[in-house]
Design a protein around this motif. Structure first.
Motif, PDB file in Angstrom:
ATOM      1  N   LEU A  76       4.736  -2.622  -3.070  1.00  0.00           N
ATOM      2  CA  LEU A  76       5.545  -2.096  -1.966  1.00  0.00           C
ATOM      3  C   LEU A  76       5.216  -0.642  -1.627  1.00  0.00           C
ATOM      4  CD1 LEU A  76       9.032  -3.672  -2.762  1.00  0.00           C
ATOM      5  CD2 LEU A  76       7.270  -4.473  -1.162  1.00  0.00           C
ATOM      6  N   ALA A  77       4.246  -0.068  -2.338  1.00  0.00           N
ATOM      7  CA  ALA A  77       3.836   1.312  -2.057  1.00  0.00           C
ATOM      8  C   ALA A  77       2.358   1.388  -1.692  1.00  0.00           C
ATOM      9  CB  ALA A  77       4.123   2.204  -3.262  1.00  0.00           C
ATOM     10  N   GLU A  78       1.743   0.234  -1.434  1.00  0.00           N
ATOM     11  CA  GLU A  78       0.306   0.214  -1.156  1.00  0.00           C
ATOM     12  C   GLU A  78      -0.014   1.064   0.070  1.00  0.00           C
ATOM     13  OE1 GLU A  78      -3.335  -3.023  -0.622  1.00  0.00           O
ATOM     14  OE2 GLU A  78      -1.301  -3.696  -1.095  1.00  0.00           O
ATOM     15  N   LEU A  79      -0.977   1.941  -0.090  1.00  0.00           N
ATOM     16  CA  LEU A  79      -1.329   2.882   0.973  1.00  0.00           C
ATOM     17  C   LEU A  79      -1.990   2.182   2.152  1.00  0.00           C
ATOM     18  CD1 LEU A  79      -2.773   5.837  -1.181  1.00  0.00           C
ATOM     19  CD2 LEU A  79      -0.495   5.639  -0.148  1.00  0.00           C
ATOM     20  N   GLY A  80      -1.768   2.719   3.332  1.00  0.00           N
ATOM     21  CA  GLY A  80      -2.436   2.228   4.530  1.00  0.00           C
ATOM     22  C   GLY A  80      -1.817   1.002   5.161  1.00  0.00           C
ATOM     23  N   LEU A  81      -0.678   0.560   4.638  1.00  0.00           N
ATOM     24  CA  LEU A  81      -0.030  -0.633   5.167  1.00  0.00           C
ATOM     25  C   LEU A  81       1.377  -0.299   5.632  1.00  0.00           C
ATOM     26  CD1 LEU A  81      -0.970  -3.302   2.453  1.00  0.00           C
ATOM     27  CD2 LEU A  81      -2.144  -2.852   4.625  1.00  0.00           C
TER      28      LEU A  81
END
Length: 200
Positions: A76-81
Motif C-alpha cells: 500500500l506504499a508502493e512508489l509511483g502508483l
C-alpha cells in the motif's frame, strides 16, 4: 544488530514449520508430534516455548499477521502508483496466493477462521486483531484514494474496507468449494465497482 539467540531460532523454526502443515491440514488436523518431528525439535522442547497447543496457535497467528501486515504496508506504499492501483495490487496478490497450491502462502485467516473461532477464545481474539489491522490499513488507503481522486466510494472508508474484506474472505471460501477462480473473478469485479473503477 544482535544475533537471534537459540531460544528465538528454535521457537521461530517451530512456527515456520507449522505454517505449511496447518495450511494443508488445519489446526486440529495437525498433531504436535508431527510439527516437532518436521521441525527437527525434541518433543520436550515444545512446552518450553509454548504453554499449550492453544497458546501455540495464538503465537502462530500473531506471527503470521505480523508478517502479513508488514507485507500489506509495503504493497500500500508502493512508489509511483495511485492508492487505487495499490489497492488493486493487494487484491491481485490475494487471488494469486489463495489460488495457489502452495500451503506456505495460504492465508491462515481464511484457513482457520471457521475452524478455531468456536474452539479457542484466545485464537479468535488473535484472528480478530489481525483482521482488524488489515481492515484499518485498507480503510486508510481508501480514504487516501478518495482524497487524491483515484477512486470513489459511496460509503465511509472503514465500512467500505470491511465490506471488501468480507467479499474476499467469502470468495476464498467459495473457491475452496468450487475449485475454480470464478469466485475471485466475481470479487474483483465487485471490488472495482465499489471503488468506482468499473469503467477504467
Amino acid at each position: 544488530m544482535a544475533r537471534p539467540n537459540a531460544h528465538t531460532d528454535t521457537r521461530q523454526e517451530i512456527l515456520d514449520t507449522a505454517y505449511g502443515l496447518v495450511g494443508a491440514k488445519g489446526f486440529s488436523g495437525v498433531g504436535l508430534n508431527e510439527i516437532l518431528a518436521t521441525a527437527g525439535v525434541p518433543k520436550g522442547s515444545f512446552y518450553h516455548y509454548f504453554g499449550s497447543k492453544e497458546a501455540f496457535g495464538e503465537a502462530l497467528l500473531d506471527d503470521y499477521f505480523e508478517t502479513y501486515l508488514a507485507d500489506l504496508d509495503t504493497t500500500l506504499a508502493e512508489l509511483g502508483l495511485s492508492h487505487a492501483e495499490r489497492l488493486m495490487n493487494y487484491w491481485r496478490k490475494w487471488q494469486a496466493t489463495q489460488g495457489s497450491a502452495d500451503y506456505q502462502r495460504k492465508c491462515l485467516a481464511v484457513k482457520l477462521a471457521a475452524e478455531v473461532s468456536d474452539l479457542s477464545e484466545t485464537m479468535r481474539r488473535a484472528l480478530k486483531g489481525g483482521t482488524a489491522g488489515i481492515i484499518e490499513r485498507l480503510a486508510r488507503a481508501i480514504e487516501a484514494g478518495v482524497a487524491e481522486g483515484s477512486l470513489t466510494v459511496a460509503g465511509e472508508p472503514h465500512t467500505t474496507a470491511e465490506t471488501l474484506y468480507h467479499v474476499w474472505l467469502g470468495a476464498s471460501l467459495m473457491a475452496k468449494i468450487v475449485r475454480t477462480d470464478a469466485p475471485f473473478d466475481a470479487a474483483m469485479a465487485t471490488t472495482r465497482q465499489i471503488l468506482g473503477l468499473s469503467s477504467r
